[in-house]
Design an enzyme around this catalytic site. Structure first.
Site, PDB file in Angstrom:
ATOM      1  N   LYS A 134      -3.780   6.156   8.582  1.00 59.11           N
ATOM      2  CA  LYS A 134      -4.587   6.452   7.395  1.00 59.11           C
ATOM      3  C   LYS A 134      -5.227   7.813   7.572  1.00 59.11           C
ATOM      4  O   LYS A 134      -6.010   8.009   8.509  1.00 59.11           O
ATOM      5  CB  LYS A 134      -5.659   5.370   7.207  1.00 59.11           C
ATOM      6  N   ARG A 160       0.857  -1.186   0.000  1.00 57.90           N
ATOM      7  CA  ARG A 160       0.000   0.000   0.000  1.00 57.90           C
ATOM      8  C   ARG A 160       0.892   1.236   0.000  1.00 57.90           C
ATOM      9  O   ARG A 160       1.407   1.640   1.035  1.00 57.90           O
ATOM     10  CB  ARG A 160      -0.912  -0.020   1.236  1.00 57.90           C
ATOM     11  N   SER A 213     -13.052  -3.001   1.138  1.00 57.18           N
ATOM     12  CA  SER A 213     -13.258  -2.376   2.452  1.00 57.18           C
ATOM     13  C   SER A 213     -14.736  -2.093   2.672  1.00 57.18           C
ATOM     14  O   SER A 213     -15.390  -1.490   1.816  1.00 57.18           O
ATOM     15  CB  SER A 213     -12.507  -1.041   2.535  1.00 57.18           C
TER      16      SER A 213
HETATM   17  N1  TZP Z   1      -7.524   1.142   6.518  1.00 58.26           N
HETATM   18  C1  TZP Z   1      -8.307   1.355   7.571  1.00 58.26           C
HETATM   19  S1  TZP Z   1      -7.429   1.745   8.955  1.00 58.26           S
HETATM   20  C2  TZP Z   1      -5.953   1.589   8.118  1.00 58.26           C
HETATM   21  C3  TZP Z   1      -6.198   1.253   6.799  1.00 58.26           C
HETATM   22  C4  TZP Z   1      -5.199   1.065   5.757  1.00 58.26           C
HETATM   23  C5  TZP Z   1      -4.626   1.831   8.759  1.00 58.26           C
HETATM   24  C6  TZP Z   1      -4.181   0.689   9.631  1.00 58.26           C
HETATM   25  O1  TZP Z   1      -2.927   0.972  10.203  1.00 58.26           O
HETATM   26  P1  TZP Z   1      -2.584   0.675  11.733  1.00 58.26           P
HETATM   27  O2  TZP Z   1      -1.221   1.278  11.939  1.00 58.26           O
HETATM   28  O3  TZP Z   1      -2.561  -0.816  11.880  1.00 58.26           O
HETATM   29  O4  TZP Z   1      -3.636   1.343  12.560  1.00 58.26           O
HETATM   30 MG    MG Z   2      -8.287   2.562  -1.022  1.00 57.31          MG
END
Ligand code: TZP
Ligand code: MG
Length: 215
Positions: free
Chosen positions: A146, A44, A116
């Site tokens: 995010k 990502r 998602s």
């Molecule tokens: N999608 C929803 S929350 C997130 C993504 C890509 C981030 C997750 O990262 P972390 O550091 O595990 O909270």
């Molecule tokens: Mg996306």
């Protein structure tokens, strides 16, 4: 090589890009995670990443090869073109990315696809779409990984999404080691994490905890 989807691949799902590793090297972090036994990897590349398309492609090839040497599926976030160029095993898309039906048509069975879903309405809509492998739900807890994250779902919310879904769900967002057991208790197939692995002082132990909680 294309690995077929299996729900056990969601047990210890590592999501990462160059923006998430600070001074560490993404390839080295991935290799440590693979050696520790992660069950899936999602590339990502987002936000503060400054990689060019060519750099993303060459790094992606190296990451993919490391995953395949370990027998672990390599999943690309959002970018259908990059996923196909890299001959990834899977593609993960969000609700705001290209419409899911268009994505499935473009992919045409060459990769498995995850979507998602953070609300009951999104899960119910996903139930009607043939050809989806799994759903990713979150953020379960607040996260700083995010920028445009949806509102927090929480454990009770996750349990409702799992109950409503016809597909396995991987939980994501703000997950820490002490929350792995409560997440497993909701019926989720596993946890997807960025910082818990990317910033772990002991990746082997962190991944072992993830796998144990999800089994
Ligand atoms: N999608 C929803 S929350 C997130 C993504 C890509 C981030 C997750 O990262 P972390 O550091 O595990 O909270
Ligand atoms: Mg996306």
């Amino acid at each position: 090589m294309t690995l077929e989807f299996d729900a056990s691949q969601l047990q210890a799902y590592f999501v990462c890009g160059t923006q998430d590793v600070g001074d560490r090297d993404l390839e080295a972090v991935l290799q440590a995670a693979l050696t520790a036994g992660i069950t899936a990897f999602q590339y990502r590349d987002k936000g503060t990443s400054r990689l060019t398309a060519a750099e993303r492609l060459s790094l992606g090839l190296r990451l993919r090869d490391r995953c395949h040497q370990a027998g672990v599926p390599f999943i690309v976030d959002d970018d259908v073109t990059l996923a196909l160029l890299l001959e990834a095993d899977g593609l993960h898309v969000g609700q705001k990315d290209d419409r899911i039906v268009d994505v499935l048509n473009r992919v045409n069975g060459r990769l498995f696809v995850g979507l998602s879903c953070s609300t009951l309405a999104e899960v119910r809509a996903a139930n009607q779409i043939a050809g989806l492998a799994y759903l990713g739900s979150g953020p379960i807890f607040p996260t700083s990984s995010k920028a445009d994250a949806d509102p927090v779902v929480g454990l009770a919310g996750l349990q409702q999404l799992v109950a409503a879904s016809t597909r396995p769900i991987v939980a994501i967002g703000g997950i820490t080691e002490d929350q792995l057991a409560p997440i497993a208790a909701t019926g989720a197939a596993g946890s997807a994490v960025i910082s818990m692995i990317a910033q772990s002082p002991d990746i082997a132990q962190t991944v072992a905890l993830m796998r144990r909680a999800a089994q």
